[in-house]
Design a protein around this motif. Structure first.
Motif, PDB file in Angstrom:
ATOM      1  N   GLU A 237       0.803  -0.959   0.156  1.00  0.00           N
ATOM      2  CA  GLU A 237       0.028  -0.001  -0.123  1.00  0.00           C
ATOM      3  C   GLU A 237       0.875   1.226  -0.112  1.00  0.00           C
ATOM      4  O   GLU A 237       0.497   2.396  -0.163  1.00  0.00           O
ATOM      5  CB  GLU A 237      -1.049   0.018   1.199  1.00  0.00           C
ATOM      6  CG  GLU A 237      -1.966  -1.067   1.179  1.00  0.00           C
ATOM      7  CD  GLU A 237      -2.966  -0.911   2.194  1.00  0.00           C
ATOM      8  OE1 GLU A 237      -2.429  -0.271   3.260  1.00  0.00           O
ATOM      9  OE2 GLU A 237      -4.191  -1.725   2.322  1.00  0.00           O
TER      10      GLU A 237
ATOM     11  N   ARG B 132       2.612   3.480  -2.008  1.00  0.00           N
ATOM     12  CA  ARG B 132       2.879   3.677  -3.490  1.00  0.00           C
ATOM     13  C   ARG B 132       3.559   4.804  -3.863  1.00  0.00           C
ATOM     14  O   ARG B 132       4.487   4.842  -4.672  1.00  0.00           O
ATOM     15  CB  ARG B 132       1.530   3.728  -4.006  1.00  0.00           C
ATOM     16  CG  ARG B 132       0.686   2.166  -3.985  1.00  0.00           C
ATOM     17  CD  ARG B 132      -0.719   2.282  -4.365  1.00  0.00           C
ATOM     18  NE  ARG B 132      -0.753   2.800  -5.908  1.00  0.00           N
ATOM     19  CZ  ARG B 132      -1.640   3.281  -6.368  1.00  0.00           C
ATOM     20  NH1 ARG B 132      -2.868   2.860  -5.980  1.00  0.00           N
ATOM     21  NH2 ARG B 132      -1.630   3.935  -7.459  1.00  0.00           N
TER      22      ARG B 132
ATOM     23  N   TYR C 272      10.889   1.890  -9.139  1.00  0.00           N
ATOM     24  CA  TYR C 272       9.762   2.539  -9.224  1.00  0.00           C
ATOM     25  C   TYR C 272       9.852   3.571 -10.001  1.00  0.00           C
ATOM     26  O   TYR C 272      10.912   3.997 -10.615  1.00  0.00           O
ATOM     27  CB  TYR C 272       9.364   3.372  -7.991  1.00  0.00           C
ATOM     28  CG  TYR C 272       9.115   2.356  -6.814  1.00  0.00           C
ATOM     29  CD1 TYR C 272       9.121   0.966  -7.062  1.00  0.00           C
ATOM     30  CD2 TYR C 272       8.537   3.028  -5.588  1.00  0.00           C
ATOM     31  CE1 TYR C 272       8.536   0.155  -5.874  1.00  0.00           C
ATOM     32  CE2 TYR C 272       8.178   2.145  -4.565  1.00  0.00           C
ATOM     33  CZ  TYR C 272       8.549   0.788  -4.701  1.00  0.00           C
ATOM     34  OH  TYR C 272       8.014  -0.156  -3.761  1.00  0.00           O
TER      35      TYR C 272
ATOM     36  N   GLU D 274       1.274   3.279 -10.887  1.00  0.00           N
ATOM     37  CA  GLU D 274       1.359   2.240  -9.618  1.00  0.00           C
ATOM     38  C   GLU D 274       2.241   2.632  -8.536  1.00  0.00           C
ATOM     39  O   GLU D 274       1.819   2.664  -7.349  1.00  0.00           O
ATOM     40  CB  GLU D 274       1.728   0.780 -10.265  1.00  0.00           C
ATOM     41  CG  GLU D 274       1.848  -0.334  -9.233  1.00  0.00           C
ATOM     42  CD  GLU D 274       0.222  -0.376  -8.545  1.00  0.00           C
ATOM     43  OE1 GLU D 274       0.293  -0.844  -7.600  1.00  0.00           O
ATOM     44  OE2 GLU D 274      -0.584   0.051  -9.126  1.00  0.00           O
ATOM     45  N   LYS D 275       3.457   2.948  -8.721  1.00  0.00           N
ATOM     46  CA  LYS D 275       4.488   3.154  -7.532  1.00  0.00           C
ATOM     47  C   LYS D 275       5.469   4.263  -8.131  1.00  0.00           C
ATOM     48  O   LYS D 275       5.966   4.244  -9.378  1.00  0.00           O
ATOM     49  CB  LYS D 275       5.217   2.072  -7.076  1.00  0.00           C
ATOM     50  CG  LYS D 275       4.191   1.186  -6.435  1.00  0.00           C
ATOM     51  CD  LYS D 275       4.854   0.349  -5.602  1.00  0.00           C
ATOM     52  CE  LYS D 275       3.707  -0.828  -4.916  1.00  0.00           C
ATOM     53  NZ  LYS D 275       4.739  -1.863  -4.048  1.00  0.00           N
TER      54      LYS D 275
END
Length: 439
Positions: free
Chosen positions: A30, A32, A128, A162-163
């Protein structure tokens, strides 16, 4: 639930710390959106990267190039990349950064590059996406955060991501130039991203396990505050508690997003939860939440008989203060008295004498008394208003410690009691208040 995480300078100081950050981030899917600061101190006498970058700007102004100072910065970042065993071509990035600092001749741009470089490295190490804060955060023509426009930019830019790793501390002004927040502003960036992404939690990771009731340099092993409200944090941060930037609360307040202050190096500690009033639970039945203060204020005590009957008296006094561009900290008053509390630093170079003289000319007071070397100490507590005897406990403790109170100011919300004491009594005062409420 989306979690936004901000990691401070100590958490990004070297490769070992960054590995710890990666472990924390990747232990919870979670988490992110990650906001990072510039590398901070690795040891007591080390120099923060941001301080070095301000030196770069000064060197550019003086000599046209930041070559000498930037060598130290280059070494620091190349060492981090090497120790993390990354294939990132950091030398090319650093070459470009040095050139841009030389060409921009802008203090804000130079200072912002610590977070920028830190985020590029972290994004590569975590795997990321790197998202530049300059693509999202906007300031208006007055230098204030343009919150609504920024919210729209955050939502549109991060939608579908997403991240990501995002540099803290800066955005763009209305002319498209890099502009920074005040020091510690990466906290604000994290709060902005949390609001823009409608996060369920904003985690602010630092090198302490949450807010302490008071300064540990003054009181040995003070208690950790388990839970605290937005307003209490604003009061304590403004009065000198340095765990979270005071302005970082505002963006999350409307979204009612809780903040968890956590320790990067003790992630198992629960830290401090910062919550809206309606979510606050006083588990330990404490009367006060925290104590914080600042030294070096000057109080102008203005006395005039029948002041209360003179229409516009306070307005005329404050107009004089405004004329000198001074910020007023507090304004306690009585039927025939008005006290203006100002930071002493504002009154240097003859400003104090000129200010007092102009006040005398404008309102013709009976007298103006200047009280210097004053410290302000705030005792803050969500439940103080509902507890009879809170003020009595505080003032009794100070009387027993033989501390002379020079000023008292309490807001209508009864969230805090602010007292003014001599600078020489500052530490003794905080110790006395802490002992009185933590027996």
């Amino acid at each position: 639930m989306i979690k936004v995480c901000k990691f401070g300078g100590t958490s990004m100081a070297d490769a070992k710390a960054i590995r710890q950050v990666k472990n924390i981030v990747q232990s919870d899917p979670e988490r992110r959106f990650i906001i990072v600061s510039a590398p901070g101190k690795r040891f007591k006498d080390d120099i923060k990267i941001t301080d070095m970058l301000y030196r770069c700007y000064n060197e550019v102004v003086e000599s046209g190039t930041c070559k000498e100072t930037f060598k130290v910065i280059r070494q620091r970042f190349t060492e981090i990349v090497k120790d993390l065993e990354l294939s990132l071509d950091i030398e090319s990035v650093l070459d470009k950064t040095e050139k841009e600092i030389n060409e921009s001749k802008c203090a804000d741009f130079a200072a912002s590059r610590g977070e920028y470089l830190s985020a590029i490295i972290a994004a590569d190490f975590f795997g990321y996406e790197f998202v530049d804060a300059a693509d999202m955060i906007r300031f208006d023509s007055h230098g204030k955060l343009n919150q609504d426009y920024t919210d729209d930019k955050v939502m549109s830019r991060l939608n579908g991501v997403e991240k990501a790793v995002i540099p803290g501390f800066y955005g763009k002004n209305f002319q498209g130039q890099i502009k920074t927040f005040s020091r510690g502003g990466s906290d604000i960036t994290g709060s902005i991203i949390a609001r823009g992404t409608k996060a369920g939690l904003y985690e602010n990771w630092t090198d302490v396990s949450g807010f302490l009731v008071c300064d540990p340099r003054i009181v040995d092993n003070p208690k950790v505050i388990k839970q605290i409200t937005y307003k209490e944090v604003r009061e304590l941060s403004y009065m000198g508690a340095s765990v979270l930037h005071a302005e970082a609360i505002t963006p999350v307040m409307k979204g009612r997003i809780p903040i968890n202050i956590k320790n990067t190096f003790k992630p198992e500690d629960k830290g401090t939860m910062i919550v809206p009033n309606e979510q606050y639970v006083n588990d330990d039945n404490s009367i006060i939440t925290g104590i914080a203060g600042k030294k070096n204020f000057t109080v102008l005590l203005i006395e005039k008989s029948m002041m209360n009957a003179e229409v516009g008296f306070i307005r005329r006094v404050l107009s004089v203060v405004e004329h000198y561009g001074l910020c007023v900290e507090h304004l306690p008053s009585g039927i025939d008295t008005l006290s203006i509390v100002l930071e002493t630093d504002q009154l240097a170079n003859g400003v104090l004498n000129d200010l007092v003289g102009e006040i005398r000319e404008n309102v013709n007071p009976d007298y103006v008394h200047v009280i210097e070397n004053i410290s302000l100490i705030a005792t803050v507590g969500h439940g103080m208003a509902r507890r009879p005897g809170t003020a009595a406990t505080l003032f009794t403790a100070l009387a027993n410690a033989n501390i002379n109170i020079r000023m008292i100011d309490q807001g209508s919300s009864e969230l805090n009691i602010i007292i003014g004491v001599a600078n020489s009594d500052y530490e003794k005062c905080i110790k006395a208040i802490y002992s009185a409420f933590n027996k």
